[in-house]
Design a protein around this motif. Structure first.
Motif, PDB file in Angstrom:
ATOM      1  N   PRO A  67       0.806  -1.233   0.000  1.00 45.44           N
ATOM      2  CA  PRO A  67       0.000   0.000   0.000  1.00 45.44           C
ATOM      3  C   PRO A  67       0.832   1.273   0.000  1.00 45.44           C
ATOM      4  CG  PRO A  67      -0.049  -1.055   2.161  1.00 45.44           C
ATOM      5  CD  PRO A  67       0.601  -2.030   1.223  1.00 45.44           C
ATOM      6  N   ILE A  68       1.996   1.263   0.636  1.00 43.07           N
ATOM      7  CA  ILE A  68       2.798   2.487   0.722  1.00 43.07           C
ATOM      8  C   ILE A  68       3.280   2.905  -0.663  1.00 43.07           C
ATOM      9  CG2 ILE A  68       4.913   3.518   1.626  1.00 43.07           C
ATOM     10  CD1 ILE A  68       4.545   1.848   4.140  1.00 43.07           C
ATOM     11  N   ALA A  69       3.847   1.953  -1.409  1.00 38.99           N
ATOM     12  CA  ALA A  69       4.322   2.262  -2.758  1.00 38.99           C
ATOM     13  C   ALA A  69       3.171   2.720  -3.640  1.00 38.99           C
ATOM     14  CB  ALA A  69       5.000   1.036  -3.367  1.00 38.99           C
ATOM     15  N   PHE A  70       2.026   2.065  -3.505  1.00 40.45           N
ATOM     16  CA  PHE A  70       0.863   2.421  -4.316  1.00 40.45           C
ATOM     17  C   PHE A  70       0.388   3.842  -4.001  1.00 40.45           C
ATOM     18  CE2 PHE A  70      -3.764   2.784  -4.302  1.00 40.45           C
ATOM     19  CZ  PHE A  70      -4.023   2.685  -5.657  1.00 40.45           C
ATOM     20  N   VAL A  71       0.255   4.164  -2.722  1.00 38.99           N
ATOM     21  CA  VAL A  71      -0.218   5.501  -2.335  1.00 38.99           C
ATOM     22  C   VAL A  71       0.760   6.574  -2.796  1.00 38.99           C
ATOM     23  CG1 VAL A  71      -0.687   7.021  -0.380  1.00 38.99           C
ATOM     24  CG2 VAL A  71      -1.605   4.691  -0.401  1.00 38.99           C
ATOM     25  N   ILE A  72       2.057   6.325  -2.617  1.00 39.25           N
ATOM     26  CA  ILE A  72       3.064   7.285  -3.075  1.00 39.25           C
ATOM     27  C   ILE A  72       2.921   7.509  -4.576  1.00 39.25           C
ATOM     28  CG2 ILE A  72       5.546   7.627  -3.457  1.00 39.25           C
ATOM     29  CD1 ILE A  72       5.991   6.157  -0.776  1.00 39.25           C
ATOM     30  N   GLY A  73       2.726   6.437  -5.315  1.00 37.73           N
ATOM     31  CA  GLY A  73       2.597   6.557  -6.761  1.00 37.73           C
ATOM     32  C   GLY A  73       1.383   7.338  -7.200  1.00 37.73           C
ATOM     33  N   VAL A  74       0.236   7.046  -6.625  1.00 38.11           N
ATOM     34  CA  VAL A  74      -0.995   7.731  -7.040  1.00 38.11           C
ATOM     35  C   VAL A  74      -0.965   9.201  -6.626  1.00 38.11           C
ATOM     36  CG1 VAL A  74      -3.493   7.824  -6.726  1.00 38.11           C
ATOM     37  CG2 VAL A  74      -2.370   5.622  -7.049  1.00 38.11           C
ATOM     38  N   VAL A  75      -0.478   9.480  -5.418  1.00 40.38           N
ATOM     39  CA  VAL A  75      -0.370  10.883  -4.991  1.00 40.38           C
ATOM     40  C   VAL A  75       0.584  11.639  -5.904  1.00 40.38           C
ATOM     41  CG1 VAL A  75       0.418  12.410  -3.149  1.00 40.38           C
ATOM     42  CG2 VAL A  75      -0.986  10.411  -2.598  1.00 40.38           C
ATOM     43  N   ALA A  76       1.718  11.009  -6.242  1.00 40.07           N
ATOM     44  CA  ALA A  76       2.674  11.653  -7.157  1.00 40.07           C
ATOM     45  C   ALA A  76       2.024  11.921  -8.515  1.00 40.07           C
ATOM     46  CB  ALA A  76       3.910  10.769  -7.330  1.00 40.07           C
ATOM     47  N   GLN A  77       1.194  10.984  -8.978  1.00 43.08           N
ATOM     48  CA  GLN A  77       0.517  11.130 -10.271  1.00 43.08           C
ATOM     49  C   GLN A  77      -0.336  12.391 -10.307  1.00 43.08           C
ATOM     50  OE1 GLN A  77       0.147   8.910 -13.209  1.00 43.08           O
ATOM     51  NE2 GLN A  77      -0.800  10.791 -13.928  1.00 43.08           N
ATOM     52  N   PHE A  78      -1.089  12.637  -9.239  1.00 42.69           N
ATOM     53  CA  PHE A  78      -2.028  13.745  -9.238  1.00 42.69           C
ATOM     54  C   PHE A  78      -1.491  15.010  -8.572  1.00 42.69           C
ATOM     55  CE2 PHE A  78      -5.306  10.320  -9.813  1.00 42.69           C
ATOM     56  CZ  PHE A  78      -5.790  10.799 -11.022  1.00 42.69           C
ATOM     57  N   VAL A  79      -0.213  15.023  -8.222  1.00 38.97           N
ATOM     58  CA  VAL A  79       0.405  16.226  -7.658  1.00 38.97           C
ATOM     59  C   VAL A  79       1.505  16.755  -8.572  1.00 38.97           C
ATOM     60  CG1 VAL A  79       1.787  17.171  -5.770  1.00 38.97           C
ATOM     61  CG2 VAL A  79      -0.158  15.685  -5.262  1.00 38.97           C
ATOM     62  N   ILE A  80       2.400  15.875  -9.000  1.00 40.17           N
ATOM     63  CA  ILE A  80       3.564  16.316  -9.779  1.00 40.17           C
ATOM     64  C   ILE A  80       3.147  16.883 -11.134  1.00 40.17           C
ATOM     65  CG2 ILE A  80       5.627  15.519 -10.992  1.00 40.17           C
ATOM     66  CD1 ILE A  80       6.119  13.601  -8.677  1.00 40.17           C
ATOM     67  N   MET A  81       2.411  16.115 -11.922  1.00 35.45           N
ATOM     68  CA  MET A  81       2.062  16.571 -13.269  1.00 35.45           C
ATOM     69  C   MET A  81       1.150  17.801 -13.262  1.00 35.45           C
ATOM     70  SD  MET A  81       3.825  14.955 -15.445  1.00 35.45           S
ATOM     71  CE  MET A  81       3.129  14.853 -17.093  1.00 35.45           C
TER      72      MET A  81
END
Length: 318
Positions: A67-81
């Protein structure tokens, strides 16, 4: 089906070149594709149906397993771009329509081609599939809110209309495809080899429709659009990797998150731009569709020559 599989594989391999040539043809003779823009939502729905047909319940098991890797990835998806998109739309000399187009690309979920790129890059493919799937399911809520917050200063935004469009052309087809795979898997398995070809044809047609509909604007602002798209994609790839590394994720997860963050669903961006703003606003999505497949292929090829060790928590017991 073996022949169709080979054709589909070749289409996927040459996808960036196919889209580039198709875009050039549409730019040269835009009148030949007049009226194609009306088909863009249907083309995206077909592509999303194909994505849904490839999904299985096991693809979502990653969420519980890591879950940690998944949450980091999804948050990065909708914050960075979205953050990069807003900065570029503000800093570069873009018209309001093009600025909104850049932000639409920024706020879209992950692109369907990212899973293949992560696989070729020897990244965490399960994480990539989970990120693409869940970010797509979150898009009806998250994307309109982000577009409203970031693009409202450039053009009026109607988040409710965006929500219903995303539900119609993304959520419903994906869920329909998922249910078909769940309850008619033997029949679905027969068409799965053709799905990459369907995606290539669909995205190519979307690019041709967008380019033909805004050929004069592309000629007038081509350089600045390309600069915005290249910076957006490259910074997304780089920052996605850096964030994953700073969070202590292993190399395979870093590669997956980098590619997932940097590769967007440009078909959705083009559809929303065409339906709710202006055909010119779809141009960044059309250029992004070509460029992110080129950059993703280059990055995947680079990483493919640098294997990574499989983390101990993913080593199957003998």
């Amino acid at each position: 089906m073996g022949r169709l599989q080979r054709i589909s594989d070749q289409a996927g391999r040459w996808f960036p070149l196919i889209v580039l040539v198709a875009g050039a043809i549409a730019l040269a003779v835009p009148g030949a594709f007049a009226g194609w823009s009306a088909a863009v939502p249907w083309l995206l729905a077909l592509i999303m149906l194909g994505m849904g047909l490839t999904l299985r319940p096991v693809d979502f098991a990653y969420v519980a397993r890591r879950p940690i890797a998944f949450v980091i990835g999804v948050v990065a998806q909708f914050v960075i771009m979205p953050g990069i998109g807003w900065l570029l739309a503000t800093a570069l000399p873009l018209s309001p329509e093009l600025a909104v187009g850049v932000i639409l690309v920024a706020c879209a979920p992950g692109g369907t081609a990212s899973n293949v790129m992560v696989f070729l890059a020897k990244g965490d493919t399960a994480l990539s599939v989970a990120m693409t799937s869940v970010s797509t399911l979150l898009a009806p809520i998250v994307t309109p809110l982000l577009v409203l917050a970031l693009a409202g200063r450039f053009l009026p935004v109607q988040p409710g209309a965006l929500f219903f469009s995303i539900v119609q052309v993304v959520l419903v087809p994906v869920l329909l495809g998922f249910l078909l795979r769940r309850f008619a898997e033997p029949q679905v398995e027969k068409v799965v080899p053709a799905l990459p070809l369907v995606s290539v044809v669909g995205i190519t047609a979307v690019v041709m429709a967008v380019v033909a509909g805004s050929a004069s604007a592309l000629v007038a602002s081509g350089v600045v659009i390309v600069v915005a798209v290249v910076l957006h994609n490259v910074l997304g790839l780089g920052l996605g990797y850096v964030v994953a590394r700073l969070c202590g994720l292993d190399e395979s997860a870093r590669r997956a998150i980098a590619i997932e963050v940097g590769m967007q669903n440009s078909g959705l961006s083009a559809t929303l731009a065409t339906a709710h703003f202006n055909p010119v606003a779809a141009l960044p999505a059309a250029v992004f569709s070509v460029w992110h497949n080129v950059s993703g292929s280059i990055l995947a090829g680079y990483w493919a020559r640098r294997p990574v060790a499989v983390p101990s928590d993913r080593v199957s017991p003998s």
